[in-house]
Enzyme design. Structure first.
Site: not given
Ligand code: IPD
Ligand code: CA
Length: 272
Positions: A218, A94, A91-92, A69, A89
């Site tokens: 994701d 974030t 940190i999913d 990412e 990813d």
């Molecule tokens: C996000 C999270 C969020 C989702 C977004 C993603 P990130 O990822 O997974 O739940 O709704 O579409 O972009 O930015 O925290 O890695």
């Molecule tokens: Ca992320």
């Protein structure tokens, strides 16, 4: 030991190290930068965790490729080839990490010949390690997990996300789907980390999860974890799942997935 067995052992080591960073930093102050819009966040820890994972794997396997990412948001081109490719990813969730909400994770998948061989989603705060290997089942902290047996949309608990885009057309469709679904399902949930949402389907805690506008990082790991837990992962319009399409729907059964896909108002973002 096969190559994939070895990759799996190695990546778990690096994911645990990455988890220690997330665990240590989640409740501390962080400087936040924005990416695609005001609510699309990145911190130095997202970048450091991604670097730790990529440097660790590269030092062991110099020919492996990456779709990460934060490397992508720094301008690196996304290219999925037949070479072993780690989709990361760091940190999913974030936004949750920034706020100190302990629903955040590291998500990493290994694809070889574009087939997902390994999926790992690790929430180091709640100490939940979801793992899957192709053909070998899905696990939470080493114990097998399975999707629910739900087949009926009207009895389903469904996860969705508003997402980080504030594009008015996209938001309109998200809100229409929330309104529409409210009268068709038991309930709707939204926890803020797409990879963990998919793991909740794998665990049987919710029955389905969908989102438009997510990225490959994701969903790559969650897709395998759901399928190895006995669930299905498809395109929200009912066709096959495509990791680069930025569209995902997973469920405990094909019956449920298809019922959900039929009522959703569709949105087609630009592909990864
Ligand atoms: C996000 C999270 C969020 C989702 C977004 C993603 P990130 O990822 O997974 O739940 O709704 O579409 O972009 O930015 O925290 O890695
Ligand atoms: Ca992320």
């Amino acid at each position: 030991m096969s190559n994939v067995d070895e990759y799996y052992t190695e990546i778990l080591r690096f994911v645990k190290q990455a988890g220690s960073i997330v665990r240590e930093k989640i409740y501390q102050h962080k400087d936040v930068l924005t990416k695609s819009c005001d609510v699309d966040f990145v911190t130095e820890w997202d970048q450091k965790v991604e670097k730790l994972l990529i440097d660790g794997i590269s030092s062991r396997y110099p020919d492996h490729r990456f779709i990460g990412e934060e490397s992508t948001s720094s301008g690196q081109k996304i290219e999925l080839t037949n070479s072993p490719t780690w989709i990361i990813d760091p940190i999913d969730g974030t936004m949750n990490f920034v706020h100190g909400l302990p629903y955040t994770c590291i998500s990493i998948a290994l694809l070889i010949n574009k087939i997902t061989e390994i999926g790992i989603v690790y929430n180091p705060i709640l100490e939940q390690l979801f793992t899957a290997r192709k053909g070998q089942g899905a696990f939470l902290n080493g114990a097998p997990i399975h999707v629910s047996s739900e087949k009926e949309l009207r009895q389903a608990l469904v996860m969705l996300e508003v997402g980080t885009s504030r594009d008015p057309e996209k938001l309109k469709i998200v809100l229409q789907n929330i309104t529409l679904l409210t009268s068709h399902v038991h309930g709707i949930r939204s926890f803020g980390a797409a990879a963990l949402n998919m793991c909740m389907v794998a665990l049987g805690g919710v029955d389905a999860s969908f989102e438009f506008g997510i990225h490959a990082w994701d969903v790559a790991a969650g897709d395998l974890i759901v399928r190895e837990a006995g669930g299905v992962s498809i395109d929200p319009a009912g066709g096959p799942f495509d990791v680069m399409s930025r569209r995902t729907l997973c469920a405990s059964s094909m019956e449920l997935a298809q019922q959900l896909s039929k009522i959703l108002i569709q949105y087609y973002p630009e592909r990864d």
